[in-house]
Design a protein around this motif. Structure first.
Motif, PDB file in Angstrom:
ATOM      1  N   PHE A   1      31.280   6.001 -59.010  1.00 50.13           N
ATOM      2  CA  PHE A   1      32.492   5.347 -59.514  1.00 50.13           C
ATOM      3  C   PHE A   1      32.272   4.818 -60.936  1.00 50.13           C
ATOM      4  O   PHE A   1      33.104   4.999 -61.818  1.00 50.13           O
ATOM      5  CB  PHE A   1      32.928   4.212 -58.573  1.00 50.13           C
TER       6      PHE A   1
ATOM      7  N   ASP B   1      25.814   4.966 -59.460  1.00 54.51           N
ATOM      8  CA  ASP B   1      27.029   4.902 -58.666  1.00 54.51           C
ATOM      9  C   ASP B   1      28.092   5.815 -59.298  1.00 54.51           C
ATOM     10  O   ASP B   1      28.410   5.659 -60.483  1.00 54.51           O
ATOM     11  CB  ASP B   1      27.499   3.442 -58.636  1.00 54.51           C
TER      12      ASP B   1
ATOM     13  N   PHE C   1      27.867  12.977 -55.873  1.00 59.47           N
ATOM     14  CA  PHE C   1      27.308  12.788 -54.518  1.00 59.47           C
ATOM     15  C   PHE C   1      26.497  14.044 -54.152  1.00 59.47           C
ATOM     16  O   PHE C   1      26.738  14.704 -53.154  1.00 59.47           O
ATOM     17  CB  PHE C   1      28.419  12.542 -53.486  1.00 59.47           C
TER      18      PHE C   1
ATOM     19  N   SER D   1      23.266   8.212 -55.834  1.00 63.44           N
ATOM     20  CA  SER D   1      22.654   6.883 -55.919  1.00 63.44           C
ATOM     21  C   SER D   1      21.245   6.876 -55.326  1.00 63.44           C
ATOM     22  O   SER D   1      20.535   5.885 -55.453  1.00 63.44           O
ATOM     23  CB  SER D   1      23.541   5.857 -55.204  1.00 63.44           C
ATOM     24  N   SER D   2      20.872   7.967 -54.666  1.00 61.09           N
ATOM     25  CA  SER D   2      19.559   8.000 -54.018  1.00 61.09           C
ATOM     26  C   SER D   2      18.537   8.783 -54.848  1.00 61.09           C
ATOM     27  O   SER D   2      18.667   9.996 -55.039  1.00 61.09           O
ATOM     28  CB  SER D   2      19.712   8.620 -52.621  1.00 61.09           C
TER      29      SER D   2
ATOM     30  N   PHE E   1      25.367  21.825 -53.587  1.00 58.31           N
ATOM     31  CA  PHE E   1      26.363  22.452 -54.478  1.00 58.31           C
ATOM     32  C   PHE E   1      25.734  22.801 -55.829  1.00 58.31           C
ATOM     33  O   PHE E   1      26.091  23.811 -56.441  1.00 58.31           O
ATOM     34  CB  PHE E   1      27.554  21.522 -54.697  1.00 58.31           C
TER      35      PHE E   1
ATOM     36  N   TYR F   1      23.401  14.605 -53.241  1.00 53.96           N
ATOM     37  CA  TYR F   1      22.358  14.605 -52.205  1.00 53.96           C
ATOM     38  C   TYR F   1      21.186  15.479 -52.654  1.00 53.96           C
ATOM     39  O   TYR F   1      20.661  15.277 -53.734  1.00 53.96           O
ATOM     40  CB  TYR F   1      22.952  15.029 -50.856  1.00 53.96           C
TER      41      TYR F   1
ATOM     42  N   ARG G   1      30.024  25.635 -50.315  1.00 58.59           N
ATOM     43  CA  ARG G   1      29.069  25.849 -51.418  1.00 58.59           C
ATOM     44  C   ARG G   1      29.186  27.285 -51.915  1.00 58.59           C
ATOM     45  O   ARG G   1      29.156  27.551 -53.106  1.00 58.59           O
ATOM     46  CB  ARG G   1      27.635  25.620 -50.920  1.00 58.59           C
TER      47      ARG G   1
HETATM   48  N1  SAH Z   1      27.330  17.117 -51.378  1.00 56.04           N
HETATM   49  C1  SAH Z   1      26.139  16.905 -50.584  1.00 56.04           C
HETATM   50  C2  SAH Z   1      26.345  15.901 -49.490  1.00 56.04           C
HETATM   51  C3  SAH Z   1      26.797  14.530 -49.940  1.00 56.04           C
HETATM   52  S1  SAH Z   1      26.371  13.256 -48.838  1.00 56.04           S
HETATM   53  C4  SAH Z   1      25.679  18.258 -50.010  1.00 56.04           C
HETATM   54  O1  SAH Z   1      26.430  19.243 -50.023  1.00 56.04           O
HETATM   55  O2  SAH Z   1      24.531  18.323 -49.548  1.00 56.04           O
HETATM   56  C5  SAH Z   1      26.772  11.837 -49.719  1.00 56.04           C
HETATM   57  C6  SAH Z   1      25.784  11.450 -50.809  1.00 56.04           C
HETATM   58  O3  SAH Z   1      26.388  10.410 -51.546  1.00 56.04           O
HETATM   59  C7  SAH Z   1      24.450  10.904 -50.347  1.00 56.04           C
HETATM   60  O4  SAH Z   1      23.413  11.646 -50.940  1.00 56.04           O
HETATM   61  C8  SAH Z   1      24.394   9.449 -50.854  1.00 56.04           C
HETATM   62  O5  SAH Z   1      23.117   9.086 -51.337  1.00 56.04           O
HETATM   63  C9  SAH Z   1      25.380   9.484 -51.967  1.00 56.04           C
HETATM   64  N2  SAH Z   1      26.125   8.256 -52.295  1.00 56.04           N
HETATM   65  C10 SAH Z   1      26.721   7.388 -51.466  1.00 56.04           C
HETATM   66  N3  SAH Z   1      27.414   6.464 -52.161  1.00 56.04           N
HETATM   67  C11 SAH Z   1      27.251   6.753 -53.475  1.00 56.04           C
HETATM   68  C12 SAH Z   1      27.744   6.191 -54.690  1.00 56.04           C
HETATM   69  N4  SAH Z   1      28.551   5.136 -54.685  1.00 56.04           N
HETATM   70  N5  SAH Z   1      27.390   6.770 -55.857  1.00 56.04           N
HETATM   71  C13 SAH Z   1      26.570   7.844 -55.869  1.00 56.04           C
HETATM   72  N6  SAH Z   1      26.093   8.428 -54.741  1.00 56.04           N
HETATM   73  C14 SAH Z   1      26.429   7.891 -53.573  1.00 56.04           C
END
Ligand code: SAH
Length: 395
Positions: free
Chosen positions: A280, A278, A227, A250-251, A233, A229, A211
């Motif tokens: 993708f 998502d 992703f 996705s959360s 970052f 979270y 980061r």
């Molecule tokens: N980059 C983050 C950690 C990522 S952990 C950090 O530095 O803190 C992975 C994350 O991906 C999780 O928050 C989860 O909710 C998300 N995730 C998993 N599959 C996903 C998808 N298909 N699309 C979007 N988010 C997804």
């Protein structure tokens, strides 16, 4: 009487290399039950190691000591924890009630299945093997006593690996008192940690150094943080002067915590957006909309769960990098991560290269990235090295 278990002839080689795993096929486990401290011997009866035994796991024995003089008492664990703490201190991690630091990283610290993360004095522990569960009260008590500034020890043993060990989920306060709010400082940023509801122990401390590295390259750039979270970052990018940050996850609760973290760092809501969905499909949507970014971070969850997954995961990694390269501006940067231990770094690099070829882009390496040093791994257990990344610039 300490139980003796004979390792099959020729199967003791990895133990001689001080590797702590013995697979069930290397032992005669007929009639053997779970046991906290067994003596592994070779076919001539010579001492090899002390291990915990879990016949329900593929890794039936996990070694805790290669020293015949050791016994699993308080002093033994005190020594191990002291060594783990010394490693962090000498590597300049601040163990105080301000920062976040991983204090114990399982096999990387000679404590198989024990994870301890210190979030500003709240020590979140995970006990993920039969041996770790057996010794959890001693270990929690010692951490509470030995870690400067420790206010509480909270158990969060809820990982998917528990099922592989046939162990139950277990969580709750073990010692001390929880603060109302838990906020850590990290290289000029602040993050609130929800260790009760969050993923893993609450935060991805393993990405701390990355980061910080990435934040040096984002000034004036538009950043797509995939992703995201709780915005690790994203926050660092905004503090590093990024023009605009798009967080994708996705959360919804993770994104909400991420927005809180932006606020906590005084970042105006006009400088970022959160997109729930998502990755993708969103990457494809951005491509269809001809939307482009100057800096793209891809930090997916573990895509390789077992060796059999490798091909499928390789396709997913490639697909993601390919679409990302289509929406990356000229001279833009891509930070591509894999946290799958089973994905070799060289293969990951090849997959990224494959994506670049298909996208018609040239990628120049800027920095090799990996898990920060508090996520310790020792040379005798290379499996504990899992997080790798490449920061690259595209033509
Ligand atoms: N980059 C983050 C950690 C990522 S952990 C950090 O530095 O803190 C992975 C994350 O991906 C999780 O928050 C989860 O909710 C998300 N995730 C998993 N599959 C996903 C998808 N298909 N699309 C979007 N988010 C997804």
């Amino acid at each position: 009487m300490i139980k003796k278990i004979t390792v099959r002839k020729g199967r003791e080689k990895s133990l001689k290399l001080r590797h702590p795993w013995v697979f069930s096929g290397s032992l005669d486990l007929h009639g053997v039950e779970r046991c906290a401290w067994a003596e592994l011997v070779d076919c001539n009866g010579n001492f090899l190691a002390y291990a915990t035994v879990n016949p329900d796991s593929k890794i039936a024995c996990r070694v805790w000591s290669f020293d015949p003089a050791d016994t699993p008492d308080r002093e033994f664990f005190r020594k191990k924890i002291a060594s783990a703490l010394r490693f962090r201190e000498k590597c300049n991690f601040a163990i105080d009630n301000v920062h976040g630091v991983r204090l114990i990283n399982s096999e990387g610290d000679g404590l198989p299945g024990v994870i301890a993360d210190d979030y500003a004095g709240v020590i979140v522990v995970q006990f993920l093997t039969a041996g770790a569960v057996e010794f959890k009260n001693i270990i929690a008590g010692l951490l509470f006593e030995m870690v400067p500034g420790a206010a509480a020890v909270y158990e969060k043993s809820d990982s998917a690996v528990l099922a592989k060990e046939n162990l139950p989920v277990s969580d709750g306060l073990m010692l001390g008192k929880l603060p109302e709010k838990c906020v850590i400082e990290e290289n000029g940023a602040k993050f609130e940690i929800d260790f009760v509801n969050g993923h893993k122990s609450g935060f991805y401390l393993d990405q701390r150094r990355n980061r910080d590295i990435l934040s040096r390259y984002v000034r004036g750039r538009t950043v797509l943080n995939c992703f995201s979270y709780t915005g690790g970052f994203g926050v660092k990018a905004a503090l590093g002067g990024a023009e605009f940050v798009t967080n994708v996850d996705s959360s919804a609760p993770a994104l909400a915590q991420g927005a809180e973290n932006m606020k906590l760092n005084g970042i105006d809501s006009s400088r970022f957006e959160d997109v729930e969905g998502d990755v993708f499909s969103l990457l494809r949507k951005f491509r269809a909309e001809k939307r482009k970014f100057d800096f793209i971070i891809l930090d997916p969850p573990k895509l390789v769960q077992s060796r059999g997954d490798l091909n499928r995961a390789a396709k997913a990694y490639k697909d993601m990098a390919l679409v990302a390269l289509h929406i990356l501006n000229e001279g833009g940067m891509l930070a591509n991560f894999s946290c799958s231990g089973l994905m070799p770094r060289e293969l990951f690099q090849k997959i990224t290269f494959d994506a670049a070829l298909d996208a018609g882009r040239t990628l120049r390496m800027v920095e090799f990235l990996e898990q920060d040093a508090d996520h310790a791994w020792s040379l005798n257990v290379p499996e504990s090295f899992y997080l790798k990344g490449h920061l690259m610039m595209a033509d």
